[in-house]
Design an enzyme around this catalytic site. Structure first.
Site, PDB file in Angstrom:
ATOM      1  N   SER A  19       0.817  -1.219   0.000  1.00 64.04           N
ATOM      2  CA  SER A  19       0.000   0.000   0.000  1.00 64.04           C
ATOM      3  C   SER A  19       0.852   1.270   0.000  1.00 64.04           C
ATOM      4  O   SER A  19       1.816   1.384   0.763  1.00 64.04           O
ATOM      5  CB  SER A  19      -0.910   0.021   1.229  1.00 64.04           C
ATOM      6  N   ARG A  20       0.455   2.220  -0.844  1.00 63.64           N
ATOM      7  CA  ARG A  20       1.149   3.512  -0.865  1.00 63.64           C
ATOM      8  C   ARG A  20       0.404   4.558  -0.046  1.00 63.64           C
ATOM      9  O   ARG A  20       0.826   5.704   0.066  1.00 63.64           O
ATOM     10  CB  ARG A  20       1.353   3.985  -2.302  1.00 63.64           C
ATOM     11  N   SER A  21      -0.722   4.168   0.552  1.00 66.17           N
ATOM     12  CA  SER A  21      -1.502   5.131   1.333  1.00 66.17           C
ATOM     13  C   SER A  21      -0.727   5.694   2.538  1.00 66.17           C
ATOM     14  O   SER A  21      -0.845   6.890   2.830  1.00 66.17           O
ATOM     15  CB  SER A  21      -2.812   4.497   1.800  1.00 66.17           C
ATOM     16  N   LYS A  70     -13.317  -4.992   1.376  1.00 65.09           N
ATOM     17  CA  LYS A  70     -14.193  -3.862   1.054  1.00 65.09           C
ATOM     18  C   LYS A  70     -15.685  -4.188   1.160  1.00 65.09           C
ATOM     19  O   LYS A  70     -16.489  -3.309   1.454  1.00 65.09           O
ATOM     20  CB  LYS A  70     -13.891  -3.332  -0.354  1.00 65.09           C
ATOM     21  N   ASP A 106     -14.149   6.054  -3.903  1.00 65.39           N
ATOM     22  CA  ASP A 106     -13.496   5.696  -5.165  1.00 65.39           C
ATOM     23  C   ASP A 106     -14.057   6.470  -6.364  1.00 65.39           C
ATOM     24  O   ASP A 106     -13.308   6.873  -7.261  1.00 65.39           O
ATOM     25  CB  ASP A 106     -13.606   4.194  -5.428  1.00 65.39           C
ATOM     26  N   GLY A 135     -15.221  -4.326  -9.191  1.00 64.05           N
ATOM     27  CA  GLY A 135     -15.459  -3.256  -8.217  1.00 64.05           C
ATOM     28  C   GLY A 135     -15.086  -1.887  -8.758  1.00 64.05           C
ATOM     29  O   GLY A 135     -15.793  -0.890  -8.516  1.00 64.05           O
ATOM     30  N   ARG A 156     -15.164  -9.297 -20.438  1.00 66.31           N
ATOM     31  CA  ARG A 156     -14.913 -10.675 -20.893  1.00 66.31           C
ATOM     32  C   ARG A 156     -16.118 -11.568 -20.582  1.00 66.31           C
ATOM     33  O   ARG A 156     -16.614 -12.273 -21.436  1.00 66.31           O
ATOM     34  CB  ARG A 156     -13.655 -11.205 -20.176  1.00 66.31           C
TER      35      ARG A 156
HETATM   36  P1  ATR Z   1     -11.664  -4.885  -9.252  1.00 61.82           P
HETATM   37  O1  ATR Z   1     -12.589  -5.072  -8.095  1.00 61.82           O
HETATM   38  O2  ATR Z   1     -10.331  -4.331  -8.875  1.00 61.82           O
HETATM   39  O3  ATR Z   1     -12.289  -4.149 -10.384  1.00 61.82           O
HETATM   40  P2  ATR Z   1     -12.223  -7.571 -10.129  1.00 61.82           P
HETATM   41  O4  ATR Z   1     -13.524  -7.521  -9.452  1.00 61.82           O
HETATM   42  O5  ATR Z   1     -11.390  -8.771  -9.948  1.00 61.82           O
HETATM   43  O6  ATR Z   1     -11.279  -6.352  -9.743  1.00 61.82           O
HETATM   44  O7  ATR Z   1     -12.482  -7.290 -11.680  1.00 61.82           O
HETATM   45  C1  ATR Z   1     -11.537  -7.540 -12.581  1.00 61.82           C
HETATM   46  C2  ATR Z   1     -12.075  -7.168 -13.968  1.00 61.82           C
HETATM   47  O8  ATR Z   1     -11.034  -7.408 -14.888  1.00 61.82           O
HETATM   48  C3  ATR Z   1     -13.264  -8.003 -14.407  1.00 61.82           C
HETATM   49  O9  ATR Z   1     -14.074  -7.226 -15.241  1.00 61.82           O
HETATM   50  C4  ATR Z   1     -12.581  -9.123 -15.187  1.00 61.82           C
HETATM   51  O10 ATR Z   1     -13.397  -9.724 -16.160  1.00 61.82           O
HETATM   52  P3  ATR Z   1     -14.373 -10.961 -15.780  1.00 61.82           P
HETATM   53  O11 ATR Z   1     -15.614 -10.339 -15.182  1.00 61.82           O
HETATM   54  O12 ATR Z   1     -14.645 -11.643 -17.077  1.00 61.82           O
HETATM   55  O13 ATR Z   1     -13.624 -11.814 -14.803  1.00 61.82           O
HETATM   56  C5  ATR Z   1     -11.477  -8.350 -15.840  1.00 61.82           C
HETATM   57  N1  ATR Z   1     -10.342  -9.219 -16.224  1.00 61.82           N
HETATM   58  C6  ATR Z   1      -9.434  -9.753 -15.401  1.00 61.82           C
HETATM   59  N2  ATR Z   1      -8.551 -10.488 -16.095  1.00 61.82           N
HETATM   60  C7  ATR Z   1      -8.923 -10.435 -17.399  1.00 61.82           C
HETATM   61  C8  ATR Z   1      -8.416 -10.974 -18.623  1.00 61.82           C
HETATM   62  N3  ATR Z   1      -7.325 -11.747 -18.641  1.00 61.82           N
HETATM   63  N4  ATR Z   1      -9.065 -10.680 -19.779  1.00 61.82           N
HETATM   64  C9  ATR Z   1     -10.159  -9.893 -19.769  1.00 61.82           C
HETATM   65  N5  ATR Z   1     -10.692  -9.357 -18.645  1.00 61.82           N
HETATM   66  C10 ATR Z   1     -10.082  -9.608 -17.488  1.00 61.82           C
END
Ligand code: ATR
Length: 284
Positions: A19-21, A70, A106, A135, A156
């Site tokens: 963390s950089r906070s 969170k 955020d 998130g 995806r």
């Molecule tokens: P955060 O809360 O930080 O946004 P997260 O909830 O893990 O992290 O979300 C990651 C996002 O990156 C998701 O939209 C994920 O897509 P999926 O819903 O299909 O899982 C996307 N993501 C992660 N790795 C990916 C990859 N290799 N290719 C495409 N999308 C990816």
């Protein structure tokens, strides 16, 4: 024993060492001449409830909540603000009339960063294309709706985007990755909220040729500071915004709650964190 006169704040996560906070809040405490502390606390999920129960006796007035707590943190506070409710996560907590309140800053950080680094980015703009549906995409969508945008989530896993679209209502639309090229020509803002392009993750390979030249391109990733997406966008002449400012701006409200003074996101504090990123990640 902690002195009750010196407010203590924390960032709790698991793991937390990255963390950089603490660097950011420590800088503000020092330069504003305030008595207070901001500490990293590593708490595994099974100990989160006990950590919350011990906050007051440890002299904590609040803090930041990060991965993976969170969502779980929401059950440990007396009430949450609208942003936390809509985003479904708490990243900042503070005491209000003796009660523990959970908020989410955020979206504020997301908007503050764009306002700061691409002034006027939302003027006359209507359409945002957001890559991802996690998130960070929730926070971005919440913020963008406040600024009057229609949001197109490209993910995806299309179902994850659909869940968010259903949650936020008619102005948020869900798409699969194969629809991206068709969406780009109408985008005033393109945002990456996935982890693609982050150090150690696969690159985000996207053909930006369909983007109009006035479109702003933003990546919430900040290690490296200039991701492949931003580099490609900059080369093509777009205004670009990296993700570091979101970290800086989301921190302002928490600091103000805990220590009573609103800190400023200055170029000096940004440079300090930038330097740390570059020092620890060669090539960043
Ligand atoms: P955060 O809360 O930080 O946004 P997260 O909830 O893990 O992290 O979300 C990651 C996002 O990156 C998701 O939209 C994920 O897509 P999926 O819903 O299909 O899982 C996307 N993501 C992660 N790795 C990916 C990859 N290799 N290719 C495409 N999308 C990816």
């Amino acid at each position: 024993m902690p002195s009750p006169t010196i407010p203590r704040a924390f960032v709790v996560g698991h793991p937390i060492a990255h963390s950089r906070s603490p660097m950011l809040h420590g800088y503000w405490l020092r330069t504003l001449g305030l008595a207070g502390s901001y500490e990293m606390v590593d708490v595994p999920p099974e100990e989160l409830d006990a950590f919350f129960a011990s906050l007051r006796e440890r002299g904590f007035v609040g803090g930041n909540i990060t991965v993976p707590h969170k969502t779980a943190a929401m059950a440990n506070v007396a009430r949450i603000d609208d942003a936390a409710r809509q985003i479904g996560a708490v990243n900042t907590i503070w005491l209000e009339d003796g009660d523990l309140v959970g908020g989410n800053t955020d979206a504020f950080g997301f908007l503050g960063n764009l306002d700061d680094r691409a002034p006027g980015w939302d003027k006359g703009a209507k359409t945002a294309v957001v890559l991802g549906a996690g998130g960070a995409a929730r926070a971005a969508s919440y913020g963008l709706l406040q600024r009057g945008f229609d949001v197109h989530l490209v993910n995806r896993t299309r179902e994850h985007a659909e869940t968010l679209a259903t949650h936020f209502g008619a102005r948020v639309h869900a798409h699969g990755w194969d629809e991206l090229a068709g969406l780009l020509p109408q985008a005033d803002l393109l945002v990456n909220t996935t982890s693609l392009g982050m150090l150690g993750k696969p690159p985000l390979d996207t053909d930006l040729s369909g983007l109009k030249s006035s479109a702003v391109v933003h990546d919430i990733v900040y290690v490296p500071l200039e991701t492949g997406l931003l580099q490609a966008a900059r080369t093509k002449g777009h205004r670009t915004v990296d993700g570091l400012g979101m970290l800086l701006h989301q921190a302002v409200a928490g600091f103000q709650h805990w220590f009573g003074v609103k800190p400023e996101v200055t170029s000096e504090v940004r440079a300090i964190i930038e330097q740390d990123i570059r020092a620890k990640t060669p090539g960043a």
